[in-house]
Design a protein around this motif. Structure first.
Motif: not given
Ligand SMILES: *Cc1c(COP(=O)(O)O)cnc(C)c1O
Length: 522
Positions: A479, A484, A487
């Motif tokens: 991630r 992402d 996160l």
């Protein structure tokens, strides 16, 4: 947690999410939303019912308290529940894998606890007459003998109460030895791959600290070390295995070079769990080394828990070891409180502690050693190294392993933040791991690696647990590499979101100020 304009603590409004809507109480499932004890409006109450105190004003000479002290009063059941609820929001080695590199958070066998709680050990007083505590002195002595045997060293000091305290003990002995030769010298050399406590200890002992660089493969640069040696160097402090998780293969050559230049060799042996039963530091020319009983020999530690850092000494340094020490004479254990010429401790630098050290740690460590036996201790080291290499090789395709090409690691696997998406850091990975139910690894240490992540699984984890951890770290790392955005907001599932850690450290709110409270509360 933040303060509003009236100085009242307000709750962060982030306990609800799309996945879990807000509840009436703020509780979620059986995780209760806990107010700090200072936030509860319990100042007028008390948990005990005592008779009114007699008037003692005249006896106290004006020191008597005229106002309440501003502590909340809770009945016993609510106090017990308050702290039990808080403990459920904590993480512990008894809950799951605790991968803090350099800390050796491994399972503490319950047998150790049983032994430490035996009244004959637990209820001792340090001033009890020696003939009434022969068993306890025997434990201290036998543990010391084991430590000397396992390290191949000739002297031991049991009193130091932590690893850093052991370093202080070792350097005081080095200073005393150099002074006995006529000159304490000025400099202690510390390589970049050493633990942070090493330069701090040397500075505390009034030495000037000079750094020795690391080579590209994460070990001490032997040529740079040799070039710096000279008549002003009192000694070196080398962490082995080092904080990059690597064994210093040149240790023997380093010791020879330092000795040839009149210096002494201190080894930070806090990571002895990686080599116990496999390597004897005494064979590598080391003059003093501390052992963290709370790491290698498994006693509960962390969060300020007790530690114990006995120091082993070479024949050259043993005379300078601290007093008192336990000796065996015939069938009796005696406490040697003064220097005895010609013997070990014969030119002692003094005391490290008022008494003999951490008795509770000694009983646990000896129980651990005896229950494992020599072969079991060797297997501890082998399994610790095997587990760390399993983590390293299972993740080096997704996380950068800066010293992955330097051969097998020892008891810990080192990764860096190289290759994460723009704006993503080691901190994001650590916070993501919390949502996955794991305590984060050690972050941003060692300093030689940018955005370091140091993972020490220890030998007490089985393959299934390791696979689950590896899967979690892999998922979080992927991630972070994909950028992402969610996160960056992790942890989303913990009782609290991402806190301002700098403000928490720099401006801790340690006293609850309430306008309603009497001034004396401050
Ligand atoms: C843990 C550790 C220390 C310090 O030990 P304490 O008991 O926390 O004082 C020193 N050096 C190394 C390499 C360590 O891992």
């Amino acid at each position: 947690m933040s303060m509003n304009s009236e100085g009242r603590v307000t709750r962060p409004e982030n306990t609800a999410s799309a996945a879990a809507p807000a509840t009436f109480t703020g509780n979620r499932g059986l995780m209760l939303e806990e107010q700090l004890i200072f936030e509860r409006d319990d100042y007028g109450r008390t948990g005990v019912d005592l008779p009114k105190a007699p008037l003692v004003a005249n006896l106290l000479g004006g020191l008597e308290r005229h106002r309440p002290i501003g502590l909340p009063g809770l009945p016993e059941p609510e106090t017990v529940r308050h702290y039990t609820r808080l403990s459920r929001q904590n993480y512990a080695i008894d809950l799951g894998l605790f991968p803090l590199g350099s800390c050796t958070m491994k399972h503490n066998p319950r047998l150790n606890e049983k032994v430490a709680r035996m009244p004959g050990f637990a209820d001792l007083h340090p001033l009890a007459p020696v003939d009434t505590v022969q068993g306890a002195l025997g434990v201290i002595h036998e543990l010391g003998e084991w430590l000397k045997t396992l390290t191949g060293m000739s002297g031991v000091a049991m009193a130091p109460k932590a690893g850093a305290h052991g370093e202080l003990c070792g350097l005081l002995a080095i200073r005393a030895a150099q002074e006995a030769r006529g000159n304490a010298r000025e400099v202690i050399l510390v390589p970049e791959s050493a633990h942070g406590t090493n330069p701090a200890t040397a500075a505390f002992c009034n030495y000037r600290v000079e750094n020795i660089p690391a080579t590209a493969d994460g070990r001490v640069d032997l040529a740079a070390l040799e070039a710096r040696l000279g008549p002003d160097v009192a000694g070196v402090m080398i962490t082995n295995p080092n904080t990059c998780g690597l064994f210093e293969r040149d240790m023997q050559r380093i010791s020879d070079a330092v000795h040839a230049a009149g210096g002494l060799v201190y080894c930070d042996g806090a990571n002895f769990n990686a080599i116990v039963g496999r390597v004897r530091p005494g064979d590598l020319g080391i003059d003093a080394m501390h052992i963290n009983l709370h790491k290698t020999f498994s006693t509960p530690h962390g969060g300020g828990g007790p530690g114990s850092g006995p120091v082993v000494f070479s024949a050259a340094l043993a005379p300078f070891a601290p007093l008192p020490f336990v000796d065996k004479q015939g069938d009796d254990y005696v406490l040697v409180e003064e220097e005895t010429a010609g013997e070990h401790h014969g030119a002692s630098f003094g005391r490290m502690a008022a008494f003999h050290g951490q008795m509770g740690m000694f009983t646990r460590a000896l129980a651990y050693i005896l229950s494992h036996g020599a072969d079991g201790l060797r297997q501890v080291a082998e399994d610790a190294v095997l587990n760390a290499n399993y983590v390293l090789r299972s993740l080096d395709d997704v996380l950068d392993a800066p010293f992955g090409a330097s051969g097998p690691c020892m008891h810990e696997a080192l990764f860096s933040d190289a290759g994460l998406a723009q704006g993503f850091t080691t901190l994001d990975i650590a916070k993501g791991l919390i949502d996955e139910g794991f305590h984060p690894m050690t972050m941003y240490f060692p300093l030689v690696v940018h955005g370091a992540m140091l993972v020490e699984p220890t030998e007490t984890e089985g393959k299934a647990t390791l696979d689950q951890f590896i899967g979690a770290l892999r998922s979080v790392a992927e991630r972070a590499k994909a950028g992402d955005a969610a996160l960056k907001a992790a942890p989303a599932l913990a009782p609290r979101r991402r806190l301002d850690e700098t403000a928490a450290a720099r401006k801790p709110v340690l006293v609850w100020k309430d306008a309603d409270l009497p001034e004396a509360a401050e």
